[in-house]
Every structure is written in C-alpha cells, then in structure tokens.
Design a protein around this motif. Structure first.
Motif, PDB file in Angstrom:
ATOM      1  N   LEU A   1      -4.791  -1.129 -10.417  1.00  0.00           N
ATOM      2  CA  LEU A   1      -4.075  -2.394 -10.197  1.00  0.00           C
ATOM      3  C   LEU A   1      -4.310  -2.950  -8.799  1.00  0.00           C
ATOM      4  N   SER A   2      -5.302  -2.445  -8.110  1.00  0.00           N
ATOM      5  CA  SER A   2      -5.646  -2.990  -6.799  1.00  0.00           C
ATOM      6  C   SER A   2      -5.908  -4.489  -6.917  1.00  0.00           C
ATOM      7  N   GLY A   3      -5.291  -5.277  -6.025  1.00  0.00           N
ATOM      8  CA  GLY A   3      -5.444  -6.727  -6.054  1.00  0.00           C
ATOM      9  C   GLY A   3      -4.329  -7.440  -6.792  1.00  0.00           C
ATOM     10  N   ILE A   4      -3.476  -6.691  -7.488  1.00  0.00           N
ATOM     11  CA  ILE A   4      -2.318  -7.267  -8.175  1.00  0.00           C
ATOM     12  C   ILE A   4      -1.127  -7.254  -7.229  1.00  0.00           C
ATOM     13  N   ARG A   5      -0.447  -8.386  -7.133  1.00  0.00           N
ATOM     14  CA  ARG A   5       0.754  -8.450  -6.286  1.00  0.00           C
ATOM     15  C   ARG A   5       1.998  -8.605  -7.159  1.00  0.00           C
ATOM     16  N   VAL A   6       3.028  -7.805  -6.833  1.00  0.00           N
ATOM     17  CA  VAL A   6       4.283  -7.802  -7.573  1.00  0.00           C
ATOM     18  C   VAL A   6       5.414  -8.156  -6.618  1.00  0.00           C
ATOM     19  N   VAL A   7       6.174  -9.183  -6.945  1.00  0.00           N
ATOM     20  CA  VAL A   7       7.407  -9.505  -6.220  1.00  0.00           C
ATOM     21  C   VAL A   7       8.531  -8.749  -6.921  1.00  0.00           C
ATOM     22  N   ASP A   8       9.135  -7.828  -6.206  1.00  0.00           N
ATOM     23  CA  ASP A   8      10.017  -6.823  -6.790  1.00  0.00           C
ATOM     24  C   ASP A   8      11.447  -6.999  -6.264  1.00  0.00           C
ATOM     25  N   ILE A   9      12.313  -7.625  -7.076  1.00  0.00           N
ATOM     26  CA  ILE A   9      13.723  -7.744  -6.695  1.00  0.00           C
ATOM     27  C   ILE A   9      14.511  -6.790  -7.588  1.00  0.00           C
TER      28      ILE A   9
ATOM     29  N   ASP B   1       1.709   3.069  -7.195  1.00  0.00           N
ATOM     30  CA  ASP B   1       0.806   4.216  -7.178  1.00  0.00           C
ATOM     31  C   ASP B   1      -0.560   3.852  -7.747  1.00  0.00           C
ATOM     32  N   LEU B   2      -0.561   2.926  -8.697  1.00  0.00           N
ATOM     33  CA  LEU B   2      -1.811   2.508  -9.338  1.00  0.00           C
ATOM     34  C   LEU B   2      -2.538   1.416  -8.561  1.00  0.00           C
ATOM     35  N   GLY B   3      -2.032   1.090  -7.368  1.00  0.00           N
ATOM     36  CA  GLY B   3      -2.766   0.204  -6.474  1.00  0.00           C
ATOM     37  C   GLY B   3      -2.178  -1.165  -6.244  1.00  0.00           C
ATOM     38  N   ALA B   4      -1.131  -1.534  -6.997  1.00  0.00           N
ATOM     39  CA  ALA B   4      -0.563  -2.869  -6.825  1.00  0.00           C
ATOM     40  C   ALA B   4       0.112  -3.010  -5.464  1.00  0.00           C
ATOM     41  N   ASP B   5       0.107  -4.230  -4.949  1.00  0.00           N
ATOM     42  CA  ASP B   5       0.810  -4.570  -3.713  1.00  0.00           C
ATOM     43  C   ASP B   5       2.236  -4.956  -4.103  1.00  0.00           C
ATOM     44  N   ILE B   6       3.190  -4.098  -3.802  1.00  0.00           N
ATOM     45  CA  ILE B   6       4.577  -4.312  -4.210  1.00  0.00           C
ATOM     46  C   ILE B   6       5.357  -4.872  -3.020  1.00  0.00           C
ATOM     47  N   ILE B   7       5.842  -6.095  -3.151  1.00  0.00           N
ATOM     48  CA  ILE B   7       6.684  -6.706  -2.129  1.00  0.00           C
ATOM     49  C   ILE B   7       8.139  -6.510  -2.557  1.00  0.00           C
ATOM     50  N   LYS B   8       8.813  -5.585  -1.907  1.00  0.00           N
ATOM     51  CA  LYS B   8      10.192  -5.243  -2.270  1.00  0.00           C
ATOM     52  C   LYS B   8      11.142  -6.181  -1.528  1.00  0.00           C
ATOM     53  N   VAL B   9      11.820  -7.030  -2.274  1.00  0.00           N
ATOM     54  CA  VAL B   9      12.751  -7.995  -1.693  1.00  0.00           C
ATOM     55  C   VAL B   9      14.139  -7.359  -1.661  1.00  0.00           C
ATOM     56  N   GLU B  10      14.688  -7.177  -0.458  1.00  0.00           N
ATOM     57  CA  GLU B  10      15.976  -6.525  -0.302  1.00  0.00           C
ATOM     58  C   GLU B  10      16.974  -7.476   0.358  1.00  0.00           C
ATOM     59  N   ALA B  11      18.236  -7.248   0.029  1.00  0.00           N
ATOM     60  CA  ALA B  11      19.295  -8.108   0.549  1.00  0.00           C
ATOM     61  C   ALA B  11      19.657  -7.722   1.974  1.00  0.00           C
ATOM     62  N   PRO B  12      20.089  -8.685   2.777  1.00  0.00           N
ATOM     63  CA  PRO B  12      20.535  -8.361   4.146  1.00  0.00           C
ATOM     64  C   PRO B  12      21.916  -7.712   4.114  1.00  0.00           C
ATOM     65  N   SER B  13      22.340  -7.217   5.265  1.00  0.00           N
ATOM     66  CA  SER B  13      23.699  -6.686   5.387  1.00  0.00           C
ATOM     67  C   SER B  13      24.704  -7.799   5.132  1.00  0.00           C
ATOM     68  N   THR B  14      25.906  -7.420   4.715  1.00  0.00           N
ATOM     69  CA  THR B  14      26.927  -8.400   4.352  1.00  0.00           C
ATOM     70  C   THR B  14      27.950  -8.562   5.462  1.00  0.00           C
ATOM     71  N   PRO B  15      28.644  -9.683   5.485  1.00  0.00           N
ATOM     72  CA  PRO B  15      29.645  -9.916   6.536  1.00  0.00           C
ATOM     73  C   PRO B  15      30.786  -8.892   6.538  1.00  0.00           C
ATOM     74  N   VAL B  16      31.035  -8.256   5.396  1.00  0.00           N
ATOM     75  CA  VAL B  16      32.154  -7.298   5.337  1.00  0.00           C
ATOM     76  C   VAL B  16      31.710  -5.871   5.627  1.00  0.00           C
ATOM     77  N   GLY B  17      30.502  -5.707   6.107  1.00  0.00           N
ATOM     78  CA  GLY B  17      30.059  -4.389   6.541  1.00  0.00           C
ATOM     79  C   GLY B  17      29.120  -3.667   5.611  1.00  0.00           C
ATOM     80  N   GLY B  18      28.748  -4.297   4.485  1.00  0.00           N
ATOM     81  CA  GLY B  18      27.766  -3.670   3.611  1.00  0.00           C
ATOM     82  C   GLY B  18      26.426  -3.555   4.316  1.00  0.00           C
TER      83      GLY B  18
END
Length: 407
Positions: A17-25, A40-57
């Motif tokens: 999967l080299s050259g394949i891009r995955v937007v991962d939410i 593992d099979l070669g894809a470019d995985i862009i892991k989209v993560e949430a920021p910290s929260t105002p209440v301390g998460g």
C-alpha cells in the motif's frame, strides 16, 4: 531478538500500500487496529486526534492512557497505543471548529481513504459525512467503522466491545460448555479486533475496485454484524437448515473436555485429527486395544458423532509421561500437540524467538520496548514497522506543510 533503532524512523515504505494515504479519525482499538494493518502494509496514515479540552481532558486517542510507560516518558504513550498506532503520523485537529473541519477537507483532497469510527450522526453534524467529503474528493474511499449496520434498528447506538460481545452471542458461549448460566466476556477485545480485520480487508477491496474502475465508494463495516458472522461460521451449525435439523453450536467446540489436558507434570494441548493420528495416539498411550476397531474412533464420521466421549477419555491416558515427553513422542508420529504456554512464556517461545516476533525497538520518547512483528509475510512487498507510534500532534506542522504545498 533483533534491536531496531529509532534511527530507522521514516524509512521509505516498501509495502503493497505504499503511496496510499489514509485520513484516520479513529479512536480506541477497533479503528486504530484496522488502520495499523494498513500502515504496516505501507500506507501513509494521518491520525487525526482531538486537542485537550477546557475541562482538563488530555486529548488524543483514549488508548494513550491505559498502562504504565517507563518513568520519564512523555504522557500518553501507553502500551496498547504503541502496539496499534505505529506507522502513523499524528496531527491535532479540532473538528468542532470550522478551521478544523477545513483542515480535514484539505487532508481528504490529498488522500485515498477517509475512515472514522465516530457515529455517523456526529460526522454529518461536523460536515464530514460521505456526501460532504466526496464533493472534495470524488473518487474517495470512505470507510465507516460502525457499531451497527445503518439499515437496522440499532443504527446510531453507541457500541463498545463488551456490548457487542453481549449482543453477538459471544458472552453466552461458555455457558454451553460448563452449564453455568452466568454469561461471561472473553478476556480479550475480540469484537474490536475482529471487526478491525474486516475493516482492513474491506478497505483493500475498495482500493482494488478503484484501481480497476477509477471509482471510490462508501464502505460500512458494522461491528455487530462482523462479530456475529465470525462466531456463526461454526456455531449456526444445524440451525443452518430450514427447518433446523438440530441445535446451535459445533459441539466439538463446546465439549467440556475439549481443553488442555493434565499430564504428569503440566498441561498439554493435543489434537489427534486424522484416522492415523487417532490410531497412533491410542497405541502410544496404551489405550484398550478394542478401541483400535471401535467405529466411534476409526473414522472421521464416527468421531464427529462422539466428541464428548472421545475427549473425556484423553486425560487419563496422559498420566504416564510429562508434557515435554509427550510432545516428543507425539511429534515423532505427526500428532498435533504443544505444551501450554503461559503469557509469561511467550517471549521465550523458541519459534517466536526464531521469527523475531517480539521486535525490540528503541522509541525516541519511551526508550526500549517490544513491538509485535506483522505476522503475514510477503515475498515482494514486505510489511514493516517504519516508525514508532507518535506523540500527540507530533506531525501537525509537517502534515500541514505538505498539504499546503500539494494544494
């Protein structure tokens, strides 16, 4: 064990999967394990993560937090996170803001696959449904890791592994073995991990279709249906027929005597299977010679109707030797067997050591740790660990710079 250094971070991918891009939410295990296979099979995985929260998460994937990383490690680098988020780049994006949603849309423009295990109502509320993103990328493959199929009454309900084990029938299985009516969960995240395997193959099938036709598509991978399908391969059994010809369950699996057997010093897994296996097993263990001609034993058809009796007679025949002695005796005759490993034995299992299954690596933030080698071997497109699991937002600037240049 072979040491892999952080000096190998970012090596050129060589997988299928080299050259394949995955937007991962995705979050937790279901989605993240599925995309880790693609990584593992070669894809470019862009892991989209949430920021910290105002209440301390703390923000980020919740699997960052279970476990006990070494003292001095940065926060959010727990062992499960390391296992299923390697070969990914982490970017922090707040999809509750228009700026964050625009960032995701720009990522999708440069991607082949978008995947999320958020509920669809949430994705649509943020303008990230299939109909929204296909406008940005017409040939997009959109993979929704859902709890339930969208055409059923459970659509949109929250779903976690324990809930799916309960609904799929998994939690009831042990009662059919021991008669205890108390339902029990399997002590593993079987729902998440099984559905993740379906998710990985479904993504690759959609990529193959697009390669042939140029057309993307929406792919729904519902956890309940995946786990129930997985379970009922054998356990639908005689309920397969209409009308049913017998009960649920492949009864060989639910026999209370289908278990590791006590020997003189420990436990042994042994499974005579073929006609010759059973004949050799009876001779080697000194069983009653009359069994050598017993129709309940000598053919597969006979054994298929007598599992409970067959398995009940095995353990008494194994008391003459130790587990290791039986392994030597049975292996010489080609009878499938193995000494029972405890979890603590796995790192020193001779086969797993020889195959470097536990790959000792040096994480740039955590230090030395063991990664599980990708189990499938490809002669031309090897699966590899190109870099270790990222810290939260580690690649935000890098990825934003890339998509700015691409647009």
């Amino acid at each position: 064990m072979v040491m892999s250094s952080s000096g190998n971070q970012g090596a050129e991918p060589k997988g299928a999967l080299s050259g394949i891009r995955v937007v991962d939410i995705t979050n937790v295990v279901y989605g993240a394990y599925g995309t880790s296979i693609l990584g593992d099979l070669g894809a470019d995985i862009i892991k989209v993560e949430a920021p910290s929260t105002p209440v301390g998460g703390a923000g980020g994937d919740v699997m960052r937090w279970p476990g006990h990383p070494p003292e001095g490690s940065p926060p959010g680098m727990g062992p499960i996170f390391l296992a299923i988020n390697r070969n990914k780049r982490s970017i922090v994006v707040d999809i509750t803001t228009e700026e964050g949603r625009e960032t995701v849309r720009r990522l999708v423009e440069s991607a082949d696959v978008f995947t999320s295990n958020m509920r669809m109502a949430t994705l649509k509320r943020h303008g990230l449904g299939y109909e929204d993103l296909v406008k940005v990328k017409p040939d997009l493959i959109y993979v929704h890791a859902a709890g339930y199929g969208s055409d059923g009454p459970y659509n949109g309900l929250p779903a976690y592994d324990d809930i799916i084990q309960a609904q799929s029938g998994f939690a009831s299985l042990q009662s059919r073995v021991d008669g205890n009516p108390q339902p029990r969960y399997l002590p593993t995240i079987v729902g998440d991990k099984t559905a993740a395997l379906f998710m990985a193959y479904a993504t690759m099938a959609a990529l193959f279709h697009r390669e042939r036709t140029g057309t993307g598509q929406f792919v729904e991978v519902p956890m309940l249906e995946c786990l129930t399908s997985f379970l009922l391969v054998e356990h639908l059994f005689d309920e397969t027929f209409d009308p049913p010809t017998g009960d649920w369950t492949y009864q060989r699996m639910t026999s209370p005597d289908r278990r590791p057997y006590r020997t003189r010093d420990g436990y042994l897994g042994v499974m005579p299977y073929s006609d010759q296996n059973w004949r050799d097993f009876l001779i080697l263990t000194g069983a009653d010679e009359a069994l050598l001609d017993d129709p309940r034993v000598v053919t597969y058809e006979g054994r298929a109707q007598n599992y409970h009796w067959l398995y009940s007679m095995i353990e008494p025949l194994l008391q003459a030797h130790s587990a290791d002695e039986w392994v030597g005796i049975f292996t010489a005759k080609g009878i499938p067997c193995a000494r029972v490993n405890q979890l603590e034995d796995l790192k020193t299992d001779p086969h797993l050591v020889a195959t470097n299954f536990f790959e000792r690596r040096v994480h740039p933030d955590v230090g030395p740790y063991f990664a599980l080698r990708h189990p499938v071997r490809f002669s031309e497109t090897p699966a590899t660990i190109r870099f270790d699991a990222p810290s939260l937002g580690q690649h935000t600037e890098e990825v934003l710079s890339e998509i700015s240049q691409e647009t």
